[in-house]
Design a protein around this motif. Structure first.
Motif, PDB file in Angstrom:
ATOM      1  N   CYS A 161    -113.924 -24.340  96.523  1.00  0.00           N
ATOM      2  CA  CYS A 161    -113.863 -23.925  97.933  1.00  0.00           C
ATOM      3  C   CYS A 161    -112.752 -24.658  98.683  1.00  0.00           C
ATOM      4  O   CYS A 161    -112.028 -24.053  99.467  1.00  0.00           O
ATOM      5  CB  CYS A 161    -115.204 -24.167  98.616  1.00  0.00           C
ATOM      6  N   VAL A 162    -112.608 -25.943  98.434  1.00  0.00           N
ATOM      7  CA  VAL A 162    -111.564 -26.724  99.100  1.00  0.00           C
ATOM      8  C   VAL A 162    -110.190 -26.218  98.669  1.00  0.00           C
ATOM      9  O   VAL A 162    -109.282 -26.088  99.495  1.00  0.00           O
ATOM     10  CB  VAL A 162    -111.728 -28.234  98.812  1.00  0.00           C
ATOM     11  N   ALA A 163    -110.031 -25.903  97.393  1.00  0.00           N
ATOM     12  CA  ALA A 163    -108.743 -25.411  96.896  1.00  0.00           C
ATOM     13  C   ALA A 163    -108.349 -24.093  97.561  1.00  0.00           C
ATOM     14  O   ALA A 163    -107.164 -23.830  97.778  1.00  0.00           O
ATOM     15  CB  ALA A 163    -108.794 -25.243  95.380  1.00  0.00           C
TER      16      ALA A 163
ATOM     17  N   LEU B 111    -100.453 -29.494  97.418  1.00  0.00           N
ATOM     18  CA  LEU B 111     -99.096 -29.805  97.893  1.00  0.00           C
ATOM     19  C   LEU B 111     -98.302 -30.451  96.762  1.00  0.00           C
ATOM     20  O   LEU B 111     -97.938 -31.619  96.811  1.00  0.00           O
ATOM     21  CB  LEU B 111     -99.151 -30.753  99.100  1.00  0.00           C
ATOM     22  N   ASP B 112     -98.062 -29.694  95.723  1.00  0.00           N
ATOM     23  CA  ASP B 112     -97.311 -30.214  94.576  1.00  0.00           C
ATOM     24  C   ASP B 112     -95.891 -30.521  95.017  1.00  0.00           C
ATOM     25  O   ASP B 112     -95.143 -29.646  95.433  1.00  0.00           O
ATOM     26  CB  ASP B 112     -97.288 -29.194  93.435  1.00  0.00           C
ATOM     27  N   LEU B 113     -95.558 -31.787  94.943  1.00  0.00           N
ATOM     28  CA  LEU B 113     -94.209 -32.224  95.366  1.00  0.00           C
ATOM     29  C   LEU B 113     -93.357 -32.569  94.184  1.00  0.00           C
ATOM     30  O   LEU B 113     -93.662 -33.019  93.209  1.00  0.00           O
ATOM     31  CB  LEU B 113     -94.318 -33.422  96.300  1.00  0.00           C
TER      32      LEU B 113
END
Length: 140
Positions: A130-132, A138-140
């Motif tokens: 659910c959070v996803a 935020l893949d940096l």
């Protein structure tokens, strides 16, 4: 507001834009789509939804599924994995946030015949899902 194809984002008017012959004549549908439509229609009728209403609901379901995963390969689990996935989602939705409450961890463990630790694992996993959905990575 209309999108690029003149369809609203509501999804309910998509079928109105299709040629009536295509909607009515299933022979013009791709084989897998016709099979999915027939399966959905049969399940709706099995639970007592009448003919015209079952056709309308089937069409709405197909539109909703196509908006979610249309145009791409999509894996759908079957058998035990599907049943467990549905069960896990129900557990997450039913949980009242407590351990001892009427829909707490203990009550859910008893109802679903699982250990309390398994219920906690399911709740953790479902919460992450659910959070996803709400907070993309935020893949940096």
């Amino acid at each position: 507001m209309d999108d690029l194809f003149g369809l609203d984002g509501d999804n309910h008017n998509i079928l109105a834009h299709l040629d009536d012959e295509v909607v009515v004549d299933r022979r013009l549908w791709p084989k897998d789509l016709a099979l999915l439509a027939d399966t959905a229609l049969e399940e709706l009728r099995t639970v007592g939804i009448k003919d015209k209403e079952s056709v309308v609901l089937m069409e709405k379901l197909l539109v909703a599924v196509s908006m979610l995963c249309g145009g791409r390969g999509y894996y759908m689990p079957k058998g035990e994995r599907l049943r467990n996935g549905i069960r896990d989602r129900k557990i997450y939705q039913q949980h009242d946030g407590s351990t001892h409450g009427p829909q707490g961890v203990r009550a859910l463990a008893k109802h679903y015949r699982l250990s309390e630790n398994k219920i906690y694992d399911i709740l953790r996993e479902q919460r992450q899902i659910c959070v996803a959905k709400l907070q993309p990575s935020l893949d940096l």
